[in-house]
Design an enzyme around this catalytic site. Structure first.
Site, short mmCIF file in Angstrom:
data_model
loop_
_atom_site.label_atom_id
_atom_site.label_comp_id
_atom_site.label_asym_id
_atom_site.label_seq_id
_atom_site.Cartn_x
_atom_site.Cartn_y
_atom_site.Cartn_z
CE LYS A 14 74.13 -35.67 -46.64
NZ LYS A 14 73.71 -34.85 -47.86
NE ARG A 128 69.70 -38.42 -54.97
CZ ARG A 128 69.87 -37.85 -53.73
NH1 ARG A 128 70.92 -37.91 -53.24
NH2 ARG A 128 69.12 -36.95 -53.38
NE ARG A 160 66.18 -39.36 -52.32
CZ ARG A 160 67.09 -38.63 -51.42
NH1 ARG A 160 68.15 -39.21 -51.33
NH2 ARG A 160 66.51 -37.68 -50.66
P1 ADP Z 1 69.79 -35.95 -49.21
O1 ADP Z 1 70.27 -37.09 -50.23
O2 ADP Z 1 68.94 -34.90 -49.80
O3 ADP Z 1 70.76 -35.53 -48.07
P2 ADP Z 1 68.46 -37.87 -47.39
O4 ADP Z 1 68.47 -39.12 -48.27
O5 ADP Z 1 69.47 -37.72 -46.26
O6 ADP Z 1 68.48 -36.62 -48.36
O7 ADP Z 1 67.20 -37.92 -46.78
C1 ADP Z 1 65.76 -37.61 -47.32
C2 ADP Z 1 64.85 -37.14 -46.67
O8 ADP Z 1 64.45 -37.97 -45.58
C3 ADP Z 1 64.99 -35.72 -46.14
O9 ADP Z 1 64.54 -34.63 -46.89
C4 ADP Z 1 64.05 -35.71 -44.62
O10 ADP Z 1 62.55 -35.45 -45.25
C5 ADP Z 1 64.28 -37.03 -44.08
N1 ADP Z 1 65.54 -37.10 -43.21
C6 ADP Z 1 66.61 -37.84 -43.42
N2 ADP Z 1 67.31 -37.77 -42.46
C7 ADP Z 1 66.72 -36.78 -41.61
C8 ADP Z 1 66.90 -36.12 -40.38
N3 ADP Z 1 68.04 -36.42 -39.53
N4 ADP Z 1 65.97 -35.20 -39.89
C9 ADP Z 1 64.97 -35.02 -40.46
N5 ADP Z 1 64.59 -35.62 -41.49
C10 ADP Z 1 65.48 -36.34 -41.99
P1 ADP Z 2 73.88 -36.81 -50.74
O1 ADP Z 2 73.98 -38.07 -50.04
O2 ADP Z 2 74.96 -35.91 -50.11
O3 ADP Z 2 72.54 -36.32 -51.22
P2 ADP Z 2 74.79 -38.20 -53.28
O4 ADP Z 2 75.75 -39.20 -52.73
O5 ADP Z 2 73.67 -38.98 -53.31
O6 ADP Z 2 74.44 -36.91 -52.38
O7 ADP Z 2 74.88 -37.66 -54.60
C1 ADP Z 2 74.21 -36.42 -55.07
C2 ADP Z 2 74.46 -36.85 -56.64
O8 ADP Z 2 75.60 -36.46 -57.28
C3 ADP Z 2 74.50 -38.39 -57.23
O9 ADP Z 2 73.85 -38.52 -58.33
C4 ADP Z 2 75.75 -38.63 -57.49
O10 ADP Z 2 76.10 -39.70 -58.26
C5 ADP Z 2 76.46 -37.25 -57.79
N1 ADP Z 2 77.60 -37.26 -57.44
C6 ADP Z 2 78.25 -37.70 -56.16
N2 ADP Z 2 79.71 -37.11 -55.84
C7 ADP Z 2 80.03 -36.32 -57.18
C8 ADP Z 2 81.11 -35.92 -57.70
N3 ADP Z 2 82.14 -35.61 -56.85
N4 ADP Z 2 81.01 -35.30 -58.86
C9 ADP Z 2 79.92 -35.40 -59.58
N5 ADP Z 2 78.77 -35.78 -59.23
C10 ADP Z 2 78.59 -36.33 -58.08
#
Ligand code: ADP
Ligand code: ADP
Ligand code: ZN
Length: 216
Positions: A14, A128, A160
């Site tokens: 995302k 990541r 992270r």
């Molecule tokens: P990911 O990359 O795993 O999708 P995010 O960076 O979006 O994670 O979120 C990291 C953490 O922040 C989540 O595990 C949660 O604890 C909190 N968080 C983020 N967005 C939300 C939300 N919309 N509702 C509840 N918790 C959230």
């Molecule tokens: P989210 O925000 O959904 O948690 P991220 O964008 O942080 O996900 O991506 C999660 C991990 O996967 C990061 O280390 C990123 O560099 C890697 N990644 C993202 N898109 C791809 C892809 N299409 N193929 C391989 N690795 C990816």
């Protein structure tokens, strides 16, 4: 001008896609995870409230997130559209979003679901590396040009606290229990577009752009 939501499991890509979409369509990238991490780092009340949940991999309470998103969506830069990344994650958050948008006379145009199997998610999260500017890298799949440094801002990359095996397990459970059901909610509203998230970053981006361009 497009108002969109990105959904997908932790590690689906995302954040990676959001940066590209936000640039191409000139809309603000609103990541609740980035907002919470920024508050944590600055030691605000909000950050202190959220920390224990985030470290365990649990969702932060709805009331906190709804407040954040209400404030953020009322800022003037959302006049030309917005991209929500990581919100909504529960039914109450989705319903609150509908209310907030109603109050400011906006509507969602499209919800894009990035689908990736669990075994791939786990590998992505394990490697990541993040930058404070919101950019995300992977040690193997998407390495920065210079080891440990961000391509965009030269910032120092870090791992992270919640990308540990334990917290990742909890986050995936939370995703399937609380967030995945929203896919049906948006599908029923006719807003959902599903994208296969296992290809290359550029291929997935093209597929997302095609979905957006069809509704513009
Ligand atoms: P990911 O990359 O795993 O999708 P995010 O960076 O979006 O994670 O979120 C990291 C953490 O922040 C989540 O595990 C949660 O604890 C909190 N968080 C983020 N967005 C939300 C939300 N919309 N509702 C509840 N918790 C959230
Ligand atoms: P989210 O925000 O959904 O948690 P991220 O964008 O942080 O996900 O991506 C999660 C991990 O996967 C990061 O280390 C990123 O560099 C890697 N990644 C993202 N898109 C791809 C892809 N299409 N193929 C391989 N690795 C990816
Ligand atoms: Zn950076």
């Amino acid at each position: 001008m497009v108002n969109l939501v990105l959904v997908g499991a932790p590690g689906a890509g995302k954040g990676t896609q959001a940066m590209k979409i936000s640039q191409k369509y000139a809309i603000p990238h609103i990541s609740t995870g980035d907002i919470l991490r920024d508050n944590l780092e600055r030691g605000t009340q909000l950050g202190l409230q959220a920390k224990e949940f985030m470290d365990r991999g649990e969702l932060v309470p709805d009331i906190v997130l709804i407040g954040i998103i209400k404030d953020r969506l009322s800022e003037p830069d959302t006049a030309t559209g917005f991209l929500l990344d990581g919100y909504p994650r529960t039914f109450p958050q989705a319903e609150a979003l509908d209310d907030i948008l109603g109050q400011i006379t906006k509507e969602l145009d499209v919800v894009i679901d990035i689908e990736v199997p669990d075994e791939v998610l786990v590998k992505r999260l394990a490697g990541r590396r993040m930058c404070r500017c919101g950019a995300s890298y992977h040690v193997l799949f998407n390495p920065p040009e210079v080891d440990g440094k961000c391509d965009h801002c030269d910032g120092e990359l870090y791992q992270r606290d919640d990308d540990t095996e334990e917290a990742v397990k909890t986050r995936l459970v939370a995703y399937y229990a609380q967030t995945h059901p929203l896919i049906d909610y948006y599908s029923t509203k006719g807003l959902l577009r599903t994208v296969n998230g296992t290809g290359s970053i550029d291929d997935i981006f093209r597929e997302i752009c095609a979905a957006i361009d069809r509704i513009l």
